[in-house]
Design a protein around this motif. Sequence first.
Motif, short mmCIF file in Angstrom:
data_model
loop_
_atom_site.label_atom_id
_atom_site.label_comp_id
_atom_site.label_asym_id
_atom_site.label_seq_id
_atom_site.Cartn_x
_atom_site.Cartn_y
_atom_site.Cartn_z
N LEU A 144 0.82 -1.20 0.00
CA LEU A 144 0.00 0.00 0.00
C LEU A 144 0.86 1.26 0.00
CD1 LEU A 144 -2.83 -0.85 2.58
CD2 LEU A 144 -3.02 -0.78 0.09
N ARG A 145 0.39 2.29 -0.69
CA ARG A 145 1.03 3.60 -0.62
C ARG A 145 0.33 4.42 0.47
NH1 ARG A 145 0.32 2.92 -6.21
NH2 ARG A 145 -1.43 4.39 -6.17
N PRO A 146 0.99 5.45 0.99
CA PRO A 146 0.39 6.24 2.06
C PRO A 146 -1.01 6.76 1.74
CG PRO A 146 2.69 6.83 1.85
CD PRO A 146 2.38 5.89 0.72
N GLU A 147 -1.22 7.23 0.50
CA GLU A 147 -2.52 7.80 0.13
C GLU A 147 -3.61 6.74 0.03
OE1 GLU A 147 0.03 7.42 -3.65
OE2 GLU A 147 0.29 8.03 -1.55
N GLU A 148 -3.22 5.46 0.01
CA GLU A 148 -4.20 4.38 -0.08
C GLU A 148 -4.66 3.86 1.28
OE1 GLU A 148 -2.82 2.30 -4.30
OE2 GLU A 148 -1.87 1.67 -2.42
N LEU A 149 -4.03 4.33 2.34
CA LEU A 149 -4.35 3.81 3.67
C LEU A 149 -5.80 4.11 4.10
CD1 LEU A 149 -1.00 4.50 5.55
CD2 LEU A 149 -1.88 2.29 4.77
N PRO A 150 -6.29 5.36 3.98
CA PRO A 150 -7.67 5.63 4.42
C PRO A 150 -8.71 4.78 3.71
CG PRO A 150 -6.47 7.68 4.14
CD PRO A 150 -5.60 6.60 3.56
N GLU A 151 -8.56 4.57 2.41
CA GLU A 151 -9.55 3.78 1.67
C GLU A 151 -9.49 2.30 2.01
OE1 GLU A 151 -7.63 3.05 -2.69
OE2 GLU A 151 -7.79 5.16 -2.05
N ASN A 152 -8.43 1.90 2.71
CA ASN A 152 -8.32 0.52 3.17
C ASN A 152 -8.64 0.38 4.66
OD1 ASN A 152 -7.08 -1.53 1.03
ND2 ASN A 152 -6.24 0.51 0.61
N GLY A 153 -9.28 1.39 5.20
CA GLY A 153 -9.76 1.31 6.58
C GLY A 153 -8.81 1.78 7.65
N TYR A 154 -7.67 2.33 7.26
CA TYR A 154 -6.70 2.81 8.24
C TYR A 154 -7.00 4.26 8.62
CZ TYR A 154 -3.76 -1.28 7.33
OH TYR A 154 -3.27 -2.56 7.21
N ILE A 155 -6.83 4.55 9.91
CA ILE A 155 -6.99 5.93 10.39
C ILE A 155 -5.68 6.36 11.05
CG2 ILE A 155 -9.48 5.72 10.71
CD1 ILE A 155 -8.92 5.44 13.73
N LEU A 156 -5.43 7.65 11.03
CA LEU A 156 -4.20 8.19 11.62
C LEU A 156 -4.24 8.05 13.14
CD1 LEU A 156 -1.51 9.72 11.17
CD2 LEU A 156 -2.82 11.85 11.43
N LEU A 157 -3.23 7.40 13.69
CA LEU A 157 -3.13 7.25 15.15
C LEU A 157 -2.21 8.31 15.75
CD1 LEU A 157 -2.69 3.36 15.43
CD2 LEU A 157 -4.79 4.68 15.71
N ASP A 158 -1.07 8.48 15.15
CA ASP A 158 -0.08 9.44 15.67
C ASP A 158 0.77 9.97 14.53
OD1 ASP A 158 -0.08 9.61 18.74
OD2 ASP A 158 -0.14 7.45 18.38
N GLN A 159 1.20 11.20 14.70
CA GLN A 159 2.13 11.82 13.76
C GLN A 159 3.32 12.30 14.57
OE1 GLN A 159 0.67 14.08 10.21
NE2 GLN A 159 1.61 15.80 11.26
N ALA A 180 17.38 5.90 10.63
CA ALA A 180 17.34 5.44 9.26
C ALA A 180 15.91 5.60 8.78
CB ALA A 180 17.76 3.97 9.18
N LEU A 181 15.72 6.22 7.63
CA LEU A 181 14.39 6.57 7.14
C LEU A 181 14.12 5.94 5.79
CD1 LEU A 181 14.63 10.37 8.02
CD2 LEU A 181 13.44 8.62 9.35
N ALA A 182 12.84 5.65 5.55
CA ALA A 182 12.41 5.13 4.25
C ALA A 182 11.23 5.97 3.80
CB ALA A 182 12.03 3.65 4.36
N ASP A 183 11.49 6.90 2.93
CA ASP A 183 10.47 7.89 2.54
C ASP A 183 9.27 7.23 1.86
OD1 ASP A 183 9.54 10.53 2.35
OD2 ASP A 183 10.24 10.69 0.29
N LYS A 184 8.09 7.47 2.44
CA LYS A 184 6.80 7.02 1.89
C LYS A 184 6.67 5.50 1.77
CE LYS A 184 5.55 11.33 1.34
NZ LYS A 184 5.38 11.92 0.00
N PHE A 185 7.54 4.76 2.45
CA PHE A 185 7.42 3.30 2.45
C PHE A 185 6.56 2.87 3.62
CE2 PHE A 185 8.97 -0.84 4.06
CZ PHE A 185 8.61 -1.63 2.98
N VAL A 186 5.43 2.26 3.33
CA VAL A 186 4.51 1.82 4.37
C VAL A 186 4.94 0.44 4.86
CG1 VAL A 186 2.12 1.28 4.95
CG2 VAL A 186 2.62 3.15 3.36
N ALA A 187 5.28 0.36 6.15
CA ALA A 187 5.73 -0.90 6.75
C ALA A 187 4.69 -1.38 7.75
CB ALA A 187 7.07 -0.71 7.44
#
Length: 208
Positions: free
Chosen positions: A3-18, A118-125
């Motif tokens: 999944l890409r970050p923009e696809e998370l809401p349409e797959n039922g994910y909600i933001l927990l923390d930023q 160590a960062l992974a830009d826009k990689f959903v893990a």
Amino acid sequence: MKLRPEELPENGYILLDQLGHKELVPFIQTYMKKRTKFSVIYYICNFLIFGLTGYLLVSDFNSETYSFAAKFTSFSYGLALALLLLPLHEYIHVLAYKMNGAANTSYDANLRKFYFMALADKFVANKREFQIVALAPFLIISSILIGFIFIADQNWTLTCVATLLAHTAMCSGDFGLLSYFDYHQDKDVVTYDEVGNNISCFYGRLKR
């Protein structure tokens, strides 16, 4: 995870923390205080290694050849070696990210607050992928150091144990983030970094 970050809401994910990367230290402290599997493992490891370090520092105390100065010097070498291992630690994180499919990886550091990332830009893990990334340096470096403890001569044993002690302590950030996942174990939690905005986002959905 595909999944890409923009696809998370349409797959039922909600933001927990930023998490703003400048706020990493208090965030880690918060979840290291939670009683989770990973916080307990972290503290047990540190306690055991600290005890072994103390034992080696005072062992042979009654010997005529005992020298606390020499012991402390060996201990200090271990602390210095742990600092030299930091680049390797972060590089292993990046390798683990790449093995899981991350394409855009990078590093960040704050010397004043003494944290490295160590960062992974826009990689959903997902949880499993993040556990691999977070635990890889701890497991690999600790295994190597423990191996050296068994084969090193007496002069270097304390150095190896001190390196292990310092490196384990430096893994608090990794275990703090793992503790976050464990604290929210009732949810499927995923995370990704936004390198340009210096934040990491955590999304979750109720387990199906």
